[in-house]
Structures are given as structure tokens and as C-alpha cells.
Write a protein that holds these residues in place. Structure first.
Motif, PDB file in Angstrom:
ATOM      1  N   TYR A  28      48.371  37.236  37.751  1.00  0.00           N
ATOM      2  CA  TYR A  28      47.261  37.687  38.587  1.00  0.00           C
ATOM      3  C   TYR A  28      47.557  38.977  39.358  1.00  0.00           C
ATOM      4  O   TYR A  28      46.768  39.926  39.317  1.00  0.00           O
ATOM      5  CB  TYR A  28      46.865  36.565  39.540  1.00  0.00           C
ATOM      6  CG  TYR A  28      45.608  36.817  40.331  1.00  0.00           C
ATOM      7  CD1 TYR A  28      44.354  36.635  39.759  1.00  0.00           C
ATOM      8  CD2 TYR A  28      45.664  37.231  41.655  1.00  0.00           C
ATOM      9  CE1 TYR A  28      43.192  36.861  40.483  1.00  0.00           C
ATOM     10  CE2 TYR A  28      44.522  37.456  42.383  1.00  0.00           C
ATOM     11  CZ  TYR A  28      43.283  37.271  41.798  1.00  0.00           C
ATOM     12  OH  TYR A  28      42.137  37.493  42.517  1.00  0.00           O
ATOM     13  N   PRO A  29      48.695  39.074  40.069  1.00  0.00           N
ATOM     14  CA  PRO A  29      48.960  40.325  40.806  1.00  0.00           C
ATOM     15  C   PRO A  29      49.247  41.511  39.897  1.00  0.00           C
ATOM     16  O   PRO A  29      49.228  42.660  40.346  1.00  0.00           O
ATOM     17  CB  PRO A  29      50.199  39.979  41.646  1.00  0.00           C
ATOM     18  CG  PRO A  29      50.316  38.501  41.623  1.00  0.00           C
ATOM     19  CD  PRO A  29      49.745  38.069  40.317  1.00  0.00           C
ATOM     20  N   LEU A  30      49.547  41.237  38.626  1.00  0.00           N
ATOM     21  CA  LEU A  30      49.915  42.311  37.712  1.00  0.00           C
ATOM     22  C   LEU A  30      48.712  42.934  37.013  1.00  0.00           C
ATOM     23  O   LEU A  30      48.815  44.039  36.488  1.00  0.00           O
ATOM     24  CB  LEU A  30      50.891  41.783  36.647  1.00  0.00           C
ATOM     25  CG  LEU A  30      52.170  41.120  37.170  1.00  0.00           C
ATOM     26  CD1 LEU A  30      53.042  40.675  36.006  1.00  0.00           C
ATOM     27  CD2 LEU A  30      52.936  42.069  38.088  1.00  0.00           C
ATOM     28  N   VAL A  31      47.574  42.214  36.996  1.00  0.00           N
ATOM     29  CA  VAL A  31      46.401  42.723  36.286  1.00  0.00           C
ATOM     30  C   VAL A  31      45.921  44.063  36.844  1.00  0.00           C
ATOM     31  O   VAL A  31      45.689  45.007  36.081  1.00  0.00           O
ATOM     32  CB  VAL A  31      45.265  41.679  36.261  1.00  0.00           C
ATOM     33  CG1 VAL A  31      43.978  42.294  35.714  1.00  0.00           C
ATOM     34  CG2 VAL A  31      45.666  40.491  35.395  1.00  0.00           C
ATOM     35  N   GLY A  83      36.217  45.630  39.250  1.00  0.00           N
ATOM     36  CA  GLY A  83      35.080  44.854  39.744  1.00  0.00           C
ATOM     37  C   GLY A  83      34.232  44.289  38.616  1.00  0.00           C
ATOM     38  O   GLY A  83      33.795  43.132  38.665  1.00  0.00           O
ATOM     39  N   ILE A  84      33.991  45.091  37.584  1.00  0.00           N
ATOM     40  CA  ILE A  84      33.193  44.632  36.436  1.00  0.00           C
ATOM     41  C   ILE A  84      33.911  43.507  35.700  1.00  0.00           C
ATOM     42  O   ILE A  84      33.317  42.467  35.365  1.00  0.00           O
ATOM     43  CB  ILE A  84      32.903  45.804  35.482  1.00  0.00           C
ATOM     44  CG1 ILE A  84      31.974  46.819  36.160  1.00  0.00           C
ATOM     45  CG2 ILE A  84      32.279  45.300  34.184  1.00  0.00           C
ATOM     46  CD1 ILE A  84      31.797  48.111  35.379  1.00  0.00           C
ATOM     47  N   ILE A  85      35.219  43.685  35.448  1.00  0.00           N
ATOM     48  CA  ILE A  85      35.993  42.680  34.716  1.00  0.00           C
ATOM     49  C   ILE A  85      35.995  41.353  35.460  1.00  0.00           C
ATOM     50  O   ILE A  85      35.670  40.301  34.897  1.00  0.00           O
ATOM     51  CB  ILE A  85      37.436  43.172  34.489  1.00  0.00           C
ATOM     52  CG1 ILE A  85      37.455  44.313  33.468  1.00  0.00           C
ATOM     53  CG2 ILE A  85      38.335  42.031  34.022  1.00  0.00           C
ATOM     54  CD1 ILE A  85      38.803  44.990  33.344  1.00  0.00           C
ATOM     55  N   GLU A  86      36.354  41.383  36.737  1.00  0.00           N
ATOM     56  CA  GLU A  86      36.461  40.137  37.493  1.00  0.00           C
ATOM     57  C   GLU A  86      35.100  39.505  37.731  1.00  0.00           C
ATOM     58  O   GLU A  86      34.950  38.283  37.688  1.00  0.00           O
ATOM     59  CB  GLU A  86      37.169  40.404  38.831  1.00  0.00           C
ATOM     60  CG  GLU A  86      38.645  40.700  38.685  1.00  0.00           C
ATOM     61  CD  GLU A  86      39.372  39.588  37.948  1.00  0.00           C
ATOM     62  OE1 GLU A  86      39.406  38.451  38.450  1.00  0.00           O
ATOM     63  OE2 GLU A  86      39.903  39.854  36.857  1.00  0.00           O
ATOM     64  N   GLY A  87      34.093  40.323  37.990  1.00  0.00           N
ATOM     65  CA  GLY A  87      32.758  39.788  38.243  1.00  0.00           C
ATOM     66  C   GLY A  87      32.174  39.096  37.024  1.00  0.00           C
ATOM     67  O   GLY A  87      31.687  37.963  37.115  1.00  0.00           O
ATOM     68  N   ILE A  88      32.223  39.750  35.870  1.00  0.00           N
ATOM     69  CA  ILE A  88      31.667  39.160  34.647  1.00  0.00           C
ATOM     70  C   ILE A  88      32.452  37.923  34.227  1.00  0.00           C
ATOM     71  O   ILE A  88      31.869  36.899  33.851  1.00  0.00           O
ATOM     72  CB  ILE A  88      31.648  40.198  33.509  1.00  0.00           C
ATOM     73  CG1 ILE A  88      30.627  41.304  33.820  1.00  0.00           C
ATOM     74  CG2 ILE A  88      31.333  39.539  32.174  1.00  0.00           C
ATOM     75  CD1 ILE A  88      30.573  42.416  32.791  1.00  0.00           C
ATOM     76  N   ALA A  89      33.776  37.989  34.308  1.00  0.00           N
ATOM     77  CA  ALA A  89      34.605  36.855  33.903  1.00  0.00           C
ATOM     78  C   ALA A  89      34.317  35.629  34.754  1.00  0.00           C
ATOM     79  O   ALA A  89      34.135  34.515  34.245  1.00  0.00           O
ATOM     80  CB  ALA A  89      36.090  37.238  33.995  1.00  0.00           C
ATOM     81  N   GLU A  90      34.248  35.804  36.068  1.00  0.00           N
ATOM     82  CA  GLU A  90      34.013  34.669  36.955  1.00  0.00           C
ATOM     83  C   GLU A  90      32.575  34.160  36.851  1.00  0.00           C
ATOM     84  O   GLU A  90      32.329  32.950  36.947  1.00  0.00           O
ATOM     85  CB  GLU A  90      34.336  35.055  38.403  1.00  0.00           C
ATOM     86  CG  GLU A  90      35.806  35.306  38.671  1.00  0.00           C
ATOM     87  CD  GLU A  90      36.664  34.055  38.507  1.00  0.00           C
ATOM     88  OE1 GLU A  90      36.111  32.936  38.536  1.00  0.00           O
ATOM     89  OE2 GLU A  90      37.890  34.190  38.366  1.00  0.00           O
ATOM     90  N   SER A 123      36.741  39.708  44.530  1.00  0.00           N
ATOM     91  CA  SER A 123      38.019  39.343  43.932  1.00  0.00           C
ATOM     92  C   SER A 123      39.189  39.677  44.857  1.00  0.00           C
ATOM     93  O   SER A 123      39.240  40.738  45.491  1.00  0.00           O
ATOM     94  CB  SER A 123      38.204  40.088  42.604  1.00  0.00           C
ATOM     95  OG  SER A 123      39.504  39.883  42.098  1.00  0.00           O
ATOM     96  N   ASN A 124      40.152  38.750  44.936  1.00  0.00           N
ATOM     97  CA  ASN A 124      41.345  38.978  45.748  1.00  0.00           C
ATOM     98  C   ASN A 124      42.183  40.137  45.229  1.00  0.00           C
ATOM     99  O   ASN A 124      43.074  40.622  45.933  1.00  0.00           O
ATOM    100  CB  ASN A 124      42.205  37.708  45.786  1.00  0.00           C
ATOM    101  CG  ASN A 124      41.590  36.627  46.647  1.00  0.00           C
ATOM    102  OD1 ASN A 124      40.901  36.910  47.626  1.00  0.00           O
ATOM    103  ND2 ASN A 124      41.829  35.380  46.285  1.00  0.00           N
ATOM    104  N   ARG A 144      44.479  47.190  47.922  1.00  0.00           N
ATOM    105  CA  ARG A 144      44.523  47.762  49.272  1.00  0.00           C
ATOM    106  C   ARG A 144      45.952  47.774  49.807  1.00  0.00           C
ATOM    107  O   ARG A 144      46.398  48.758  50.420  1.00  0.00           O
ATOM    108  CB  ARG A 144      43.617  46.946  50.201  1.00  0.00           C
ATOM    109  CG  ARG A 144      43.608  47.385  51.654  1.00  0.00           C
ATOM    110  CD  ARG A 144      43.005  48.747  51.827  1.00  0.00           C
ATOM    111  NE  ARG A 144      42.825  49.076  53.241  1.00  0.00           N
ATOM    112  CZ  ARG A 144      42.663  50.306  53.700  1.00  0.00           C
ATOM    113  NH1 ARG A 144      42.634  51.328  52.854  1.00  0.00           N
ATOM    114  NH2 ARG A 144      42.500  50.531  54.982  1.00  0.00           N
ATOM    115  N   ALA A 145      46.694  46.691  49.570  1.00  0.00           N
ATOM    116  CA  ALA A 145      48.076  46.613  50.029  1.00  0.00           C
ATOM    117  C   ALA A 145      48.929  47.698  49.378  1.00  0.00           C
ATOM    118  O   ALA A 145      49.761  48.334  50.033  1.00  0.00           O
ATOM    119  CB  ALA A 145      48.648  45.235  49.735  1.00  0.00           C
ATOM    120  N   ASN A 146      48.700  47.928  48.101  1.00  0.00           N
ATOM    121  CA  ASN A 146      49.431  48.961  47.385  1.00  0.00           C
ATOM    122  C   ASN A 146      49.108  50.343  47.940  1.00  0.00           C
ATOM    123  O   ASN A 146      50.001  51.187  48.108  1.00  0.00           O
ATOM    124  CB  ASN A 146      49.107  48.890  45.896  1.00  0.00           C
ATOM    125  CG  ASN A 146      49.947  49.831  45.053  1.00  0.00           C
ATOM    126  OD1 ASN A 146      49.434  50.641  44.286  1.00  0.00           O
ATOM    127  ND2 ASN A 146      51.257  49.743  45.176  1.00  0.00           N
TER     128      ASN A 146
END
Length: 403
Positions: free
Chosen positions: A30-33, A49-56, A228-229, A235-237
Motif C-alpha cells: 500500500y505505501p509503495l503504490v 485519485g482516479i485509480i483509487e476512486g474507481i477501484a474502491e 484515499s490514505n 503529503r508526508a513525502n
């Protein structure tokens, strides 16, 4: 509380162990994606945003379908086995993605597996314990799930520190996937009353309690701000956390959630679900406001991520226990399906809107939007659900004690 934990049925423990193993693999990746997306596939926040939104969102539609099917058949195990198996096959394939649309397709398959297993698993957990132990059971499940989320990022950190290529790390996820399927095959379902006639395939909300429908509206509003988290890790990066430490940061969040999920969820069995959810939603808003306006990393950033772990601990198990409280027993699968549908389908606009604001305006504006949604949801929960929900759950607990 420890005595109560060890008296929970075997089914609760096996399901928790499955989640621990599955999340060790899932959270290793997950953190590597977002790193893989940015450094290998050369895509930015909008693509994320598109990848995570559509997948979920896709997973959420299937969660409703599988929940309705469980209510008709009274069988959860086949969906649990197939769901974990499909997700396990999909994750290693990320290593072969050469563009972000291909990554989207693989994430899509992974989330299909999650969609098929989640509602049956939640319904099975709810059916395995009484109303006075729901918070404890769902809290233990979330604690074991988050334990996997601690192990996974630590493994990712160790592999990255050893200069193992990102692609190879994705391939390693095949091992825990096989173990997950083996454990799922060992799940035992409680004996259900024989069906005199098979109920129709009914996904509608018309015979659900009005309080449950209002609760779904509150969940929808909160989820609109719960993108998505992965954006938190991005943001941390940007605030200076090195790539190799990103998995450790997420492991710390999961460790806090692991330690506090069981006691906080069990607390809701005595103090009420709504009180815990209001506190959790307000904590989420405070976290998003703070990280949005933070201009540097350091100890403050790590403290905020630990605080985010407390939000997860106070809400994840409690939300599902509240669904079980409000839903009719014979439609528990459908109720969990609707809850999972709402929390997933609204992640699509949440992630897309957040990614657009983040990239087109400013990061602080995106975090301000999400925090405002959470605060609004807490206010609606307080004035629109709290009074009647407390009466309802108190009444159910009394009836269970009397029996």
C-alpha cells in the motif's frame, strides 16, 4: 476485558487471523503504490485519485451484491474464500504494470476480491456474537487487521533498505496470499435456521429502519471528505519524509490503531456507538486541518500521524457494530452491503475531488475540504442520529441481557 476477548468464538479469531495475514501483504504494498506510480509510471496525484476512486467504488457495488446474496443463501464462507483468493492473485501482477491504466486494471481486480468478501465476512462476525459483544468482536477484528498493517510496512521498509526493487516486493505478496486462502477454508459458519423458502433478491432499503437510513446519509457525508490514505503518504513525502521511511510512518499509524481498536470499540458496548463516532469524526477533522497547514516534517508530523491512528481505532470497528445494531437480523448482509457501498462509492468523488484540489489549488485547500466534511458529519450525527440511536441500542442491550 482480556477474559472477554478470549471467550470470543473461534470464528471471530480465524477471521481476525485471515485479516492479519492479508493485511501484512496488502499494507506491505500500500505505501509503495504512490511511490511506484510517481517514480516508475511517471503519474501524479490526479492519476492516483482516479485509480483509487474507481477501484474502491467498484468494490463497493460488489459489497452490496454479496451482502444480498448472503441473506438469501445464509452462506458466507464461499464468498470469503473466493474474495481473498482473487485479491491474492491480483497483487503480484502490479510488478508487471507498465502504465497507470494497467495499474488501475490490477487494482480493480484486487478490489473486486474485497467487494465479494467484505459484507459476507462482516455479517458472519455479527452473527457469531451477541449484541453486547459486537463492539468487542469488531474491535478485535480491526486490531488484528491493523496488526497486519504494522507488519506489512515494516517488511516493506526492510526490503527497501536492502535495495530490493519495487517490482520484486510486489511479487513477494504471493506467499501470504496462499496462506490467506488456506485459513479462509478453515472458517466455520454458525448453524443457521433452515430456510422454508428462499427470499427474493432484494437490495432495496425500503424495509430498513429510518434510523439506519439517516446513519447512511451521515456516513456518505463523512466519506465525501475521506479520500484515499495514499494522499497522506504523498503529503508526508512532500514534507520531507524520505521514501524509505514512508512505510514506517504508516506502520506507526497502524500500530496505534492496533493497540486501541479493541478497547475503544469495546467501550462503545457500554457508552454507546454514537458517542465514540462523534469523537472520532472530530479527531479526523482536527488531523486534516493540522496536516493541511503544516509546512515542515519532524516530530509534529509523526505526532499527527499517531493521532490519526487514534481516529481509526475509535471509528472502524464501532461503525460496523452500529450497523449490526440498527439492521434487522435477517437482512444483516444487505445492511453491511449498503454501508460498504456508501463508504466505497463516495470514495470515488472524494479521491478525485481531493486530488484535483491538491494539484490545481493547493494541498491545504484539499485538507480543509476533507476536514470540513468530517466536522459536518459529526454535527449531523449529534443532532440527527444521537438521541434515537441511544434509545435503540440501549433497548437492544436490555433485551439481550433479559434473554
Amino acid at each position: 476485558m482480556l477474559k472477554a476477548i478470549f471467550t470470543l468464538p473461534r470464528t471471530v479469531w480465524v477471521i481476525g487471523l485471515i485479516s492479519l495475514v492479508n493485511d501484512s501483504a496488502s499494507e506491505m504494498l500500500y505505501p509503495l503504490v504512490p511511490l511506484y506510480l510517481a517514480s516508475v509510471l511517471m503519474a501524479g496525484p490526479r492519476a492516483l485519485g482516479i485509480i483509487e476512486g474507481i477501484a474502491e467504488a467498484t468494490a463497493s457495488l460488489l459489497k452490496l451484491f454479496s451482502g444480498v446474496v448472503v441473506d438469501r443463501s445464509r452462506r458466507s464462507k464461499p464468498w470469503i474464500v473466493f474474495g481473498y483468493g482473487l485479491a491474492g492473485v491480483g497483487r503480484p501482477l502490479i510488478a508487471f504494470a507498465s502504465s497507470w491504466p494497467l495499474l488501475l486494471a490490477i487494482r480493480f481486480a484486487d478490489r473486486v476480491g474485497k467487494g465479494l468478501r467484505s459484507s459476507p465476512r462482516d455479517a458472519l462476525l455479527a452473527a457469531s456474537v451477541g449484541p453486547d459483544q459486537r463492539g468487542l468482536a469488531f474491535g478485535l477484528h480491526r486490531a488484528m487487521d491493523n496488526a497486519g498493517a504494522v507488519i506489512g510496512p515494516i517488511l516493506a521498509f526492510a526490503l527497501l533498505a536492502s535495495h530490493v526493487p519495487l517490482k520484486d516486493i510486489f511479487l513477494w505478496s504471493a506467499i501470504p496470499a496462499a496462506l490467506c486462502v488456506g485459513l479462509a477454508l478453515a472458517v466455520r459458519e454458525p448453524k443457521a435456521a433452515p430456510l422454508t423458502s428462499r427470499p427474493p433478491f432484494d437490495w432495496r432499503l425500503r424495509d430498513m429502519p429510518a434510523l439506519f437510513k439517516r446513519y447512511l446519509f451521515v456516513v456518505a457525508l463523512f466519506t465525501l471528505g475521506n479520500s484515499s490514505n495514499m494522499f497522506l503518504l504523498l503529503r508526508a513525502n512532500e514534507l520531507g519524509v524520505p521514501q524509505a521511511q514512508i512505510p514506517l510512518l504508516w506502520a506507526a499509524v497502524s500500530a496505534v490503531a492496533m493497540l486501541f481498536s479493541t478497547p475503544l470499540s469495546a467501550l462503545s458496548d457500554r457508552l454507546g456507538r454514537v458517542r465514540l463516532l462523534i469523537v472520532g469524526y472530530v479527531a479526523y477533522a482536527v488531523f486534516y486541518f493540522a496536516i493541511g497547514f503544516l509546512d515542515t516534517g519532524g516530530w509534529m508530523l509523526f505526532a499527527l500521524f499517531g493521532f490519526y491512528g487514534l481516529f481509526m481505532a475509535a471509528t472502524e470497528g464501532v461503525e460496523k457494530a452500529f450497523v449490526a445494531d440498527l439492521a434487522p437480523a435477517h437482512r444483516a448482509g444487505t445492511a453491511f452491503g449498503w454501508f460498504n457501498l456508501v463508504t466505497g462509492i463516495f470514495l470515488l468523488p472524494a479521491s478525485i475531488v481531493f486530488g484535483w484540489i491538491y494539484q490545481s489549488i493547493a494541498p491545504w485547500a484539499a485538507f480543509l475540504f476533507s476536514g470540513s466534511c468530517a466536522l459536518s458529519a459529526a454535527i449531523l450525527l449529534l443532532f440527527g442520529v444521537k438521541h434515537k440511536a441511544l434509545l435503540s441500542t440501549t433497548s437492544k442491550s436490555s433485551e439481550h441481557d433479559a434473554s
